[in-house]
Write an enzyme that holds these catalytic residues in place. Structure first.
Site, PDB file in Angstrom:
ATOM      1  N   ASP A 186      34.113  49.103  33.526  1.00 26.23           N
ATOM      2  CA  ASP A 186      33.691  48.100  34.502  1.00 26.23           C
ATOM      3  C   ASP A 186      33.124  48.834  35.706  1.00 26.23           C
ATOM      4  O   ASP A 186      33.819  49.662  36.325  1.00 26.23           O
ATOM      5  CB  ASP A 186      34.861  47.212  34.914  1.00 26.23           C
ATOM      6  CG  ASP A 186      34.469  46.205  35.968  1.00 26.23           C
ATOM      7  OD1 ASP A 186      33.645  45.313  35.671  1.00 26.23           O
ATOM      8  OD2 ASP A 186      34.967  46.308  37.115  1.00 26.23           O
ATOM      9  N   GLU A 270      28.967  46.572  30.634  1.00 27.15           N
ATOM     10  CA  GLU A 270      28.467  45.228  30.889  1.00 27.15           C
ATOM     11  C   GLU A 270      27.025  45.290  31.372  1.00 27.15           C
ATOM     12  O   GLU A 270      26.666  46.169  32.157  1.00 27.15           O
ATOM     13  CB  GLU A 270      29.341  44.537  31.939  1.00 27.15           C
ATOM     14  CG  GLU A 270      29.102  43.050  32.064  1.00 27.15           C
ATOM     15  CD  GLU A 270      30.096  42.405  33.021  1.00 27.15           C
ATOM     16  OE1 GLU A 270      30.168  41.166  33.049  1.00 27.15           O
ATOM     17  OE2 GLU A 270      30.790  43.152  33.735  1.00 27.15           O
ATOM     18  N   ASP A 352      39.406  44.877  38.658  1.00 29.34           N
ATOM     19  CA  ASP A 352      38.547  45.791  37.908  1.00 29.34           C
ATOM     20  C   ASP A 352      39.181  46.225  36.593  1.00 29.34           C
ATOM     21  O   ASP A 352      38.509  46.304  35.563  1.00 29.34           O
ATOM     22  CB  ASP A 352      38.218  47.008  38.775  1.00 29.34           C
ATOM     23  CG  ASP A 352      37.489  46.627  40.047  1.00 29.34           C
ATOM     24  OD1 ASP A 352      36.764  45.625  40.019  1.00 29.34           O
ATOM     25  OD2 ASP A 352      37.637  47.335  41.061  1.00 29.34           O
TER      26      ASP A 352
END
Length: 402
Positions: A186, A270, A352
């Site tokens: 992340d 992502e 996170d």
């Protein structure tokens, strides 16, 4: 596989003068060709092919006004026409923005193909020069005397430093040994990345210190009078400060991505819409300094070289708002909230770390659907990760803390 080696170069005054004239001719050919392309397209909507631009360059050299490009090597001039033709192809294919005019105050470069240079026993001689170009070779894993480059790029940065880049065709590296480990990543601003294992990587202090030094030099340049000698000196110092920040950021990103590729067989990240995020004026600078796009680019080519699997999940996947334990999805989660408690299972989450776990879970699904080739896989909105009971789900308050 083609790779490149960039080295510091130290030309003599005569070589610097010749290369300076070459840079000027390259810039002239690019700008004049771009102007005529634009005018032709505006007037009649017609595009221009590479053959037409090459014929126009030959005609310019035959005139008395533009005869001086014949004093330099013709190869860099032809290469800039090829680069402009490729740039327009990428623009019409919506892969890049429209080509712009080159400035004499920016980075200058000239591309030499095999017919315009000679490389023997580690000695480089460019066309239109009588003496070898001195450069510093700093790659111990490769013998410079056995170097057989396909292209040589000579460049001069804004701070006055010279570089020479060798494009070399090499054999693909051997695949890395499997580790049996998978990781979800992340990306963030406070911490550059948080993995599903709980590891955090923060931006190093030396990069922040160099950024503050850059701001100090920029303030000094802003106080100088435009067109003065002091402003030119201050501008050179600003360019040098930019180089130090750029090198520190590149070194940090290379170390981070290399460590990730070596530690995991499957890496899940992502998809982030960086171009849209930087429109936020409050976070634009922090997002640009994080270099999420460069991080992904390095991760992609390093995974390809090491035969690792890289999964990029969809940007709309609710990784931060979803509970990694029960799959409950919050209605909203402000960016200022860094920790929250799931109203369904009452588990306390770090924002996170929880997002990294959900990214990894979605990446595992995409990797199974891709039948072993997970690079570039896509995951759309999944809803709840786990099936909920048939009992009506009532909205509950969520505990949040900054």
């Amino acid at each position: 596989m083609r790779t490149a080696y960039k080295c510091r170069a130290h030309p003599t005054p005569e070589q610097a003068a010749m290369l300076g004239r070459t840079f000027g001719c390259v810039r002239l050919v690019w700008n004049k060709t771009l102007h005529e392309r634009n005018e032709r397209y505006r007037s009649g909507g017609a595009t221009t092919s590479y053959r037409e631009t090459d014929a126009a360059l030959t005609g310019w050299k035959r005139t008395a006004e533009l005869a001086f490009p014949s004093e330099v090597s013709c190869v860099p001039l032809q290469q800039t026409l090829r680069h402009q033709h490729t740039a327009f192809q990428n623009f019409f294919a919506r892969r890049s923005r429209r080509p712009r005019f080159k400035s004499r105050t920016g980075r200058q470069s000239a591309h030499y193909t095999r017919s315009a240079f000679r490389m023997r026993d580690g000695v480089l001689t460019l066309a239109k020069t009588s003496s070898p170009l001195r450069f510093i070779w700093s790659f111990d894993e490769l013998d410079v005397t056995a170097l057989d480059p396909t292209m040589v790029v000579v460049s001069r940065e804004q701070d006055g430093r010279w570089y020479v880049t060798f494009a070399v065709d090499i054999a693909p590296p051997d695949p890395a040994e499997p580790t049996g480990h998978v990781v979800g990543v992340d990306l963030g601003l406070t911490s550059l990345l948080v993995t599903s294992d709980g590891d955090r990587t923060t931006i190093p202090q030396n990069l922040l210190r160099k950024a503050r030094n850059l701001a100090r030099h920029q303030r000094r340049m802003a106080r100088c009078q435009r067109g003065s000698r002091n402003r030119r000196r201050a501008k050179t110092k600003v360019a040098a400060a930019h180089r130090k920040v750029r090198n520190a950021r590149q070194d940090f990103l290379h170390r981070t991505t290399t460590r990730l590729v070596r530690s995991a067989d499957l890496i899940v990240i992502e998809d982030l819409h960086v171009a849209g995020m930087v429109r936020n004026r409050n976070l634009a600078r922090a997002i640009s300094n994080a270099s999420w796009g460069e991080f992904r680019r390095q991760l992609e080519y390093k995974c390809e070289q090491a035969d690792r699997a890289l999964v990029v999940i969809d940007r709309w996947y609710p990784s931060s708002k979803m509970c990694s334990a029960c799959g409950h999805v919050l209605a909203k989660l402000p960016l200022s909230v860094r920790r929250w408690t799931c109203p369904n299972c009452r588990i306390r989450h770090d924002r996170d770390h929880n997002a990294a776990k959900n990214i990894l879970a979605a990446g595992r699904v995409a990797a199974r659907e891709a039948s072993g080739d997970a690079c570039g896989a896509d995951v759309r909105r999944q809803g709840h990760a786990l099936p909920l009971s048939a009992v009506k789900q009532e909205t509950r308050a969520v505990r949040q803390s900054v």
